[in-house]
Design a protein around this motif. Structure first.
Motif, PDB file in Angstrom:
ATOM      1  N   PHE A  57       0.855  -1.177   0.000  1.00  0.00           N
ATOM      2  CA  PHE A  57       0.000   0.000   0.000  1.00  0.00           C
ATOM      3  C   PHE A  57       0.890   1.226   0.000  1.00  0.00           C
ATOM      4  N   ALA A  58       0.522   2.200  -0.794  1.00  0.00           N
ATOM      5  CA  ALA A  58       1.328   3.415  -0.849  1.00  0.00           C
ATOM      6  C   ALA A  58       0.657   4.478   0.007  1.00  0.00           C
ATOM      7  N   LEU A  59       1.416   5.101   0.892  1.00  0.00           N
ATOM      8  CA  LEU A  59       0.834   6.094   1.793  1.00  0.00           C
ATOM      9  C   LEU A  59       1.463   7.452   1.545  1.00  0.00           C
ATOM     10  N   GLN A  60       0.635   8.418   1.131  1.00  0.00           N
ATOM     11  CA  GLN A  60       1.133   9.772   0.962  1.00  0.00           C
ATOM     12  C   GLN A  60       0.506  10.654   2.035  1.00  0.00           C
ATOM     13  N   CYS A  61       0.910  11.939   2.050  1.00  0.00           N
ATOM     14  CA  CYS A  61       0.321  12.882   2.983  1.00  0.00           C
ATOM     15  C   CYS A  61      -1.183  12.967   2.735  1.00  0.00           C
ATOM     16  N   ARG A  62      -1.961  12.938   3.791  1.00  0.00           N
ATOM     17  CA  ARG A  62      -3.397  12.993   3.639  1.00  0.00           C
ATOM     18  C   ARG A  62      -3.933  14.416   3.519  1.00  0.00           C
ATOM     19  N   HIS A  63      -3.047  15.401   3.691  1.00  0.00           N
ATOM     20  CA  HIS A  63      -3.492  16.796   3.648  1.00  0.00           C
ATOM     21  C   HIS A  63      -4.741  16.978   4.497  1.00  0.00           C
ATOM     22  N   CYS A  64      -4.553  16.621   5.768  1.00  0.00           N
ATOM     23  CA  CYS A  64      -5.668  16.561   6.712  1.00  0.00           C
ATOM     24  C   CYS A  64      -6.424  17.877   6.786  1.00  0.00           C
ATOM     25  N   GLU A  65      -7.697  17.731   7.024  1.00  0.00           N
ATOM     26  CA  GLU A  65      -8.518  18.929   7.170  1.00  0.00           C
ATOM     27  C   GLU A  65      -8.120  19.709   8.423  1.00  0.00           C
ATOM     28  N   ASP A  66      -7.852  18.976   9.511  1.00  0.00           N
ATOM     29  CA  ASP A  66      -7.308  19.646  10.706  1.00  0.00           C
ATOM     30  C   ASP A  66      -5.897  19.155  10.868  1.00  0.00           C
TER      31      ASP A  66
END
Lengths: 154, 450, 574
Positions: A57-66
């Motif tokens: 699985f590739a995990l990138q930054c989720r650019h979280c809302e908070d």
């Protein structure tokens, strides 16, 4: 954010854990020479911003809302682009305090190998299209609008 | 929560009037949050420092001559303008009357408010040491302090207090070419941030930089005529021509005290779950408050930048009418690249002394030490309440989130201690507590079924 | 990712590309695009699948997986990627020579020079069964001495092949030694290739410069067309030619030796466009070997109702005479069945003089011309086609640049065919392409001498013979001559092996595309600095993907003629 933010979604059925996204992110984004055969020999070693670890699985930054990293940064180096919602590191002002590294719940912020700046996926904001999505051999990585799971209190 | 009445002024309807005392992390965070909800109501911000928007955390870098003044800012210069904030810089608030909801400045002006935020931060502790008023002795809290220290033409400095500020200061001064001695009265450097093991690694690093460290001794007296010439401790005299006091901060509660706002037992302003004080519509956030500490299950003062930002956000949100609970915080520090090796610490550093151990409580410490690295986890009844990592800071954020959401990690200890720790490995644990991980980002990952 | 905008420089092929696109026939170019992006780890040699604990990679940007599970370090991984190719290539040469030997021993044809044939048969057997050392009589002392000192002198298949293969099974060899094993195995391939040439010539006769027609136009519209594709036993080929002649069947070749005395065959096209002849509709039967044959021919043949036969099937007919008759019969039948299929054969062929050798290119004359400065250097073109480049473009531009700078160009195999299509092997265009001095030298070799000299069909080891001759006549080590080998579009493992032995003989080699060793600095150093120290020649691996053909030519010209290289021009070298 009124507009729907676009984020990178990975289809676990298609991800084969081949590490190509890491390879090309490291080459095209993190390296200085931007060419594979030269990037391999660069010192300090380029740091890719996408992580293929533990599972296929590739995990990138989720650019979280908070975004916790936004709150942790003491000098406004971590910023959010108001138009696209992308959270990025404004490298010139980074003082390498690693507060953001300590704050990211997904562990996708890392010190650069020269230990001078924090490195994080910025969804290829200076490119036409995220490189990991472009090179994925099975097209497991897609750029999609974020689904809204939260029930708004108001 | 009492619904705020509309205030009419010369025929113009104003929904809400916000007043913020303070201009650092908590205040600015509150401004941004308020503006994301309420774009038009006026905000008046009062800061007793004339230099706006600089990050206190970066003052040691300024002293080390590594960052110039403009690079100390954590927001752009037009921040107040962009966010339609009327800033009153260099204006001290003398008094608050909570009944009539008015703040009074030193200059005699009065400003009414609907919602008030007290983000006055902390004052540096000035220890009652004989000779403390000599020249060449300074704390390091304000921009003015930093300038003073920067311009002191000293050759030999003593830094008293080996907390974060103390350690960063002594390294900064060393970088400026001075001879530096670091004096700490407790058992090891960074006593509230790291445990003895981690501190020993860091102390060695500090000494390798050429800084003399004196541990376990107190400064009793400052010697010299007019200008400080030496520091006298329990067992020795250290010659110097400059002293930086970094013994700690305590909440700046004078205003609150005078206004009759309730102060907690630890000396910080007491706030409820929405960051409101005992006075209606008066909120507090940042270093001045006493808040619920998740790792201690009790109130504590966590005077840390990210905590202040978070508290400012919650306070601002509540002030603007969005009811938001404060989930509690915990201490986290990073000693950055000052000592040449990353070192982070969060929550409790020591299982036994940092909180009273009640019956039914069980603490567990797991440590791993190699020549250049050190990693420790502290568990309380299986919950992660503390983490230290020196030399390897990768994935430290995973400890943060497990601590914040108060997850029981008992059967994940080997994974958490492993060098190859990564998010995917703890995803099953997150799934187990899916009801706490409600943010969109977690749902997205959990949706994959991994 | 890289997309080649122009697929081919060959206009007659271009015509069929649009036809294929319309009919949704997948060609090599379409499949290449579908494969992009290709795995970066394999491209740089940093991957290994030798055992079931893998597959392993050496991740250049992460520390957790820099070394293979068994412990193979990054440099060893990369050099083993090279070794794998070299060993595969060596086996192709061994396969060819053993096939030929078997074919001759079957006594289906009468050898031209019986004594010599028997002598060479013995040498071949000695190479395959014991540790053949017969070649040592013919190879220069300097080569042997150097190779023996480095431990890479070929000894025979048990040592050079079997032992080399064991590197993949484990062991504590380091990167440098693995590289030496690569050179060793490549030299075995060299000997096998050289013996093949000697054996073929003693059995079939020496080739003389022959006029051959090249390109799709050689296919006849009115008679049965038999197309021979890829490598298979020359004995069978000869039998086919004899039988076909008797029955009026027209034989042409593709990716196969066109010269087989007393026969010679027209050449339809080269490697990159091997799927196109089927599309003309004019081919009635294809006989394929294994080497050089695209498996896609099977589907192409079906699509255009062309009969296709493999000479390498498990249960194939082993008697060449019988097989040849079967093939010719079937071609005639196929032609009858296929009369209704429309023919679309582009008009026009190109004339090529092929089959020069050390007899027709006297080394003394050439070296004399080099000394006088009439020829400023020698380039040997090898290689074939690679879909990563516009077909034939690199080699044609390079040839143009070299020829106009009075560089003598020699070509072999597929490289010759590529050049032939554009008139480089046509004597009439000599004046057009060549510089004045070079033109004069070529003219002195004969009226019918073209701009570029093809030496045999690429299966004859003629280049090796040429090198040996130059050393003998010039009385110098090969690395002292202004000679360079160039692979503008390399592809198969046999070419990698060939490049390695060329470097081991002391000829600097320019190889495109970059070999899968670029991920390891030690490997790169091994093929450049180390090779230069030991052999006097580098295997140049240039990693820039966007380099213009003219820039490549400039690079090579500078190396041959001077300016920051080991230039020879202007230096008195005798």
């Amino acid at each position: 954010m009124e507009e729907k933010v676009k984020i990178l979604i990975v289809d676990k059925e298609k991800c084969t854990g081949c590490h190509q996204c890491e390879l090309w992110c490291g080459t095209e984004i993190s390296s200085v020479s931007k060419e594979l055969t030269k990037a391999i020999h660069e010192a300090p070693q380029p740091v890719p911003r996408v992580y293929v670890e533990g599972k296929q699985f590739a995990l990138q930054c989720r650019h979280c809302e908070d975004a916790p990293c936004l709150e942790a940064c003491p000098n406004g180096t971590m910023r959010r682009d108001p138009d696209t919602g992308v959270v990025y590191v404004h490298e010139p002002t980074c003082i390498a305090c690693w507060m953001c590294v300590m704050a990211c719940p997904f562990g996708i912020i890392n010190p650069s190998s020269s230990m001078k700046v924090a490195i994080k996926c910025d969804r290829c904001r200076n490119m036409g299209y995220p490189i990991c999505a472009e090179v994925c051999p099975t097209q497991a990585i897609r750029l999609e609008e974020r689904k809204d799971y939260r029930i708004k209190a108001f | 929560m009492r619904h705020a009445p509309c205030v009419f002024e010369k025929g113009k309807e104003i929904k809400m009037r916000y007043v913020i005392i303070g201009g650092s992390a908590a205040a600015i965070s509150a401004v941004e949050t308020i503006r994301s909800i309420d774009r038009d109501s006026p905000i008046d911000l009062f800061s007793d420092e004339p230099t706006p928007l600089f990050s206190r955390v970066l003052l040691p870098y300024y002293i080390a001559e590594e960052l110039s003044k403009p690079l100390l800012s954590f927001r752009s210069a037009d921040f107040f303008e962009q966010n339609k904030v009327t800033s009153h810089l260099g204006v001290r608030i003398r008094q608050i009357t909570v009944d009539s909801k008015i703040v009074h400045t030193d200059g005699g002006d009065q400003y009414p408010f609907e919602k008030l935020l007290m983000a006055t931060g902390g004052n540096p502790i000035i220890p009652p040491i004989q000779g403390i008023d000599k020249e060449g002795i300074s704390t390091l809290k304000t921009m003015a302090d930093a300038e003073r220290i920067y311009h002191l033409k000293g050759k030999k400095a003593v830094v008293i207090g080996a907390g974060s500020v103390g350690v960063e200061s002594c390294i900064s001064l060393k970088r400026r070419g001075m001879e530096v001695t670091l004096l700490e009265q407790l058992g090891h450097v960074l006593p509230t941030v790291f445990d003895d093991e981690a501190a020993s690694i860091i102390q060695k690093r500090i000494e390798d930089l050429g800084i003399e460290t004196v541990i376990g001794e107190r400064a009793l007296q400052f010697g010299g005529n007019g200008h400080v010439k030496k520091v006298v401790t329990d067992s020795r005299e250290i010659e110097c021509d400059m002293v930086v006091l970094a013994v700690g901060v305590k909440p700046a509660i004078e205003l609150a005290e005078k206004a009759g706002i309730e102060i907690g037992s630890l000396g910080g302003i007491k706030v409820n779950g929405q960051m409101m004080t005992s006075a209606s519509d008066v909120y507090a956030a940042g270093d001045v408050t006493e808040t619920y500490d998740i790792t201690r299950d009790a109130n504590w003062i966590n005077a840390i930048w990210p905590c202040a930002v978070e508290q400012g956000r919650v306070a601002g949100s509540n002030m603007a009418g969005h009811k938001t609970p404060y989930e509690g915080s915990f201490r986290r520090n990073s000693i950055g690249n000052f000592i040449g090796v990353p070192a982070i610490s969060m929550g409790l550093t020591r299982a036994d002394t940092c909180s009273s151990c009640e019956s039914g409580e069980e603490f567990q410490e797991i440590r791993k030490r190699t020549k250049d690295t050190y990693k420790k986890l502290v568990l309380k009844n299986g919950r992660l309440v503390g983490a230290i990592s020196v030399g390897l800071t990768q994935k430290a954020g995973l400890f943060y989130i497990l601590m914040k959401k108060q997850i029981n990690v008992s059967d994940y200890v080997p994974i958490l201690m492993s060098r190859n720790l990564n998010f995917m490995d703890i995803l099953p644990l997150i799934r187990r507590y899916a009801d706490r991980f409600t943010e969109t980002e977690y749902k997205e990952i959990m949706d994959t079924g991994l | 990712m890289e997309f080649i905008q122009k697929k081919t420089a060959d206009a007659s092929i271009e015509h069929f590309l649009s036809k294929a696109a319309e009919s949704e026939i997948s060609l090599v170019w379409d499949r290449y695009e579908g494969q992009l992006p290709e795995c970066g780890f394999c491209e740089t040699g940093l991957s290994c699948r030798d055992c079931l604990q893998g597959p392993c990679i050496s991740h250049p940007f992460r520390d957790s997986n820099k070394t293979g599970i068994c412990g193979k370090e990054r440099d060893v991984l990369a050099i083993q990627s090279l070794l794998r190719l070299v060993l595969k290539g060596t086996i192709t040469y061994l396969d060819r020579v053993s096939d030929l030997a078997k074919g001759i021993e079957s006594k289906e044809i009468k050898p031209k020079n019986k004594t010599k044939t028997d002598q060479w048969l013995k040498e071949v057997h000695s190479l395959l069964q014991e540790d053949g050392t017969g070649f040592k009589k013919e190879f220069p002392r300097s080569f042997l001495h150097r190779w023996e000192e480095m431990g890479i002198c070929p000894e025979g298949i048990t040592r050079d092949l079997f032992k080399a293969f064991q590197k993949f099974e484990g062991g504590i060899t380091d990167a440098e030694e693995t590289l030496l094993w690569s050179f060793k195995s490549s030299l075995l391939g060299c000997i096998a290739h050289w013996l093949y040439g000697r054996l073929k010539r003693s059995a079939f006769g020496e080739p003389a410069p022959t006029r051959i027609e090249v390109n799709l136009g050689v296919l006849k519209k009115e008679s049965p067309n038999l197309l021979l594709c890829g490598h298979f036993s020359p004995v069978l080929k000869r039998k086919i030619a004899e039988t076909a002649e008797k029955h009026g069947v027209h034989v042409s070749v593709m990716c196969s030796d066109p010269l087989l005395p007393p026969f010679h065959f027209p050449i339809v096209t080269n490697y990159g466009s091997q799927e196109i002849p089927c599309m003309t509709g004019a081919v009635d039967l294809i006989v394929v070997g294994d080497q050089w044959v695209n498996p896609s021919l099977m589907r192409m043949a079906k699509e255009f109702e062309v009969s296709i036969l493999s000479t390498e099937g498990l249960k194939r007919e082993r008697n060449p005479g019988r097989f040849a008759r079967e093939i010719v019969d079937q071609t005639k039948k196929s032609f009858d069945f296929r009369r209704h299929i429309p023919r679309d054969v582009p008009e026009g062929t190109e004339v090529a003089m092929m089959g020069f050798s050390r007899e027709s290119i006297p080394a003394k004359k050439i070296l004399g011309a080099v000394q006088k400065g009439q020829i400023r250097g020698i380039v040997v073109f090898c290689g074939s086609n690679n879909v990563k480049y516009t077909q034939d473009q690199e080699i044609t531009i390079l040839a143009q640049e070299f020829l106009k700078n009075d560089i003598l160009c020699i070509a072999k195999g597929e490289a010759s065919v590529a050049l032939a299509k554009y008139g480089f092997l046509n004597p009439l265009s000599r004046e057009k392409y060549c510089g004045k001095d070079l033109s004069a030298v070529l003219a002195s070799l004969g009226e019918e001498t073209p701009s570029v000299l093809d030496v045999g069909g690429g299966e004859d080891g003629a280049v090796i013979d040429l090198f040996l001759e130059m050393v003998k006549i010039g009385k110098k080590d090969l690395n002292q001559f202004p000679i360079v080998a160039c692979y503008p579009e390399a592809n198969r493992s046999s070419e990698v092996t060939e490049a390695m032995w060329t470097v081991a003989m002391g000829v600097p080699t320019y190889f495109w595309p970059a070999l899968p060793v670029t991920g390891s600095p030690k490997a790169m150093e091994g093929l450049s600095k180390f090779s230069e120290e030991k052999f006097g020649a580098k295997l140049h691996i240039l990693t820039e993907k966007r380099i213009d053909a003219r820039a490549k030519a400039k690079l090579i010209l500078e190396a041959i003629m001077g300016k920051g290289g080991y230039g020879f021009s202007g230096k008195p070298w005798i």
